[in-house]
Design a protein around this motif. Sequence first.
Motif, PDB file in Angstrom:
ATOM      1  N   VAL A 145      -9.436 -60.586  26.844  1.00 34.08           N
ATOM      2  CA  VAL A 145      -8.883 -61.042  25.751  1.00 34.08           C
ATOM      3  C   VAL A 145      -7.489 -60.566  25.386  1.00 34.08           C
ATOM      4  CG1 VAL A 145      -9.164 -61.128  23.193  1.00 34.08           C
ATOM      5  CG2 VAL A 145     -11.109 -61.352  24.852  1.00 34.08           C
ATOM      6  N   THR A 146      -7.307 -59.204  25.635  1.00 31.05           N
ATOM      7  CA  THR A 146      -6.311 -58.371  25.293  1.00 31.05           C
ATOM      8  C   THR A 146      -4.819 -59.164  26.238  1.00 31.05           C
ATOM      9  OG1 THR A 146      -7.185 -56.365  24.639  1.00 31.05           O
ATOM     10  CG2 THR A 146      -4.912 -56.317  25.240  1.00 31.05           C
ATOM     11  N   PRO A 147      -5.074 -59.182  27.606  1.00 34.00           N
ATOM     12  CA  PRO A 147      -4.088 -60.018  28.366  1.00 34.00           C
ATOM     13  C   PRO A 147      -4.046 -61.266  27.947  1.00 34.00           C
ATOM     14  CG  PRO A 147      -5.648 -58.693  29.796  1.00 34.00           C
ATOM     15  CD  PRO A 147      -6.064 -58.815  28.507  1.00 34.00           C
ATOM     16  N   PHE A 148      -4.682 -61.912  27.132  1.00 33.82           N
ATOM     17  CA  PHE A 148      -4.474 -63.262  26.675  1.00 33.82           C
ATOM     18  C   PHE A 148      -3.683 -63.221  25.504  1.00 33.82           C
ATOM     19  CE2 PHE A 148      -6.361 -66.215  23.455  1.00 33.82           C
ATOM     20  CZ  PHE A 148      -5.669 -67.501  24.037  1.00 33.82           C
ATOM     21  N   LEU A 149      -3.955 -62.459  24.459  1.00 35.28           N
ATOM     22  CA  LEU A 149      -3.364 -62.269  23.171  1.00 35.28           C
ATOM     23  C   LEU A 149      -1.931 -61.721  23.360  1.00 35.28           C
ATOM     24  CD1 LEU A 149      -6.245 -60.717  21.117  1.00 35.28           C
ATOM     25  CD2 LEU A 149      -5.484 -63.245  21.165  1.00 35.28           C
ATOM     26  N   ASN A 150      -1.574 -60.965  24.444  1.00 34.10           N
ATOM     27  CA  ASN A 150      -0.304 -60.183  24.552  1.00 34.10           C
ATOM     28  C   ASN A 150       0.858 -61.494  24.487  1.00 34.10           C
ATOM     29  OD1 ASN A 150      -1.275 -57.682  24.234  1.00 34.10           O
ATOM     30  ND2 ASN A 150      -1.029 -57.171  26.583  1.00 34.10           N
TER      31      ASN A 150
END
Length: 339
Positions: free
Chosen positions: A282-287
């Motif tokens: 999720v974090t790599p998607f949100l960055n």
Amino acid sequence: MFICPLPMVNQTVSHFVFLGLTDNRSLELVLFAIFFIIYLLTLVGNLLIVVTVAWDQCLHTPMYFLLGNLSFLDICHSSVTAPKMLLDSFFRQKIISFGGCVAQFFFLHICASAEIFLLTIMAYDRCVAICYPLQYATLVNLKICAWLVGALWIGGIIHSLVQTFLTIHLPFCGPNVIDSFFCDIPSIMKLACADTYFTEVLLISNSGVISLLCFLALVSSYAVIFLSLRKQTAEGYRKAFSTCAAHLLVVVLFLGPCIFIYTRPTSSFTTEKMAAVFYTMVTPFLNPVIYTLRNKEVKNSMRKLWCRRKVFFMRKGVGQLALVENHSVKKEKTIQCNG
């Protein structure tokens, strides 16, 4: 193919078995669809930022150079675990070889530690840009940033080698079931057929020193920034706060789940799996969403890149049409001459 630095001792386990995210087959297929879309958007979004930063000369500055490297790291980070997890969704028994497991947590720790280093460098970049704008070109430039990025990759590799070296020399002689969807050192340590207390102390010390140094550097940078913001004009304050807010949000989204996973007792596997999913996928998607939606320069460059792509294909289409027309004219002339 991953090659271990030193031979493994007392290894009888040839593979590990993942329990995955859930035992419910229907829910597993739903999760596959969700995570496949997230992973696809992660690749597209981060790759778009990398291409935009590389293409637009206006973005060839330290800030966007670091942003491009963050997007590249996010692609690598999510690609370590996501493809295997998505593939395993089609199988009842989710198996990974011993070497594949070692390779997975080796590259996972490279990407994770490199990203922590990069976020720290980005905090330093923002600190110098806001607090020392006149010295910015001297203290931070593309050459210095390139050296720092090279150093963070070297630091990440060294950190991961230490973690891997300490882990693979434990004896694994029996249990091989991992209650997770990917290989990580804490889950592997539980399967060792020996007392792991001393090894755990060394592993925590290695990670703890890095985390503490990066945390102190981040806190120091933002302490200086917040003190400096009191002297800024309203417009300067708004710009500085907007840039810092995006970076702070990324730091919290990345470090929060990591701290939750690696510093608490392993009592609730469900919450740990949720946190692991969050920081690996999720974090790599949100960055890219966080930085792109809040950054006018990046959005404008993406628009220019899209417009240039449309013009290129229009010209290509016109050129092909002209070739077809010329070919038709030549064919008609040939027919007439032969007639």
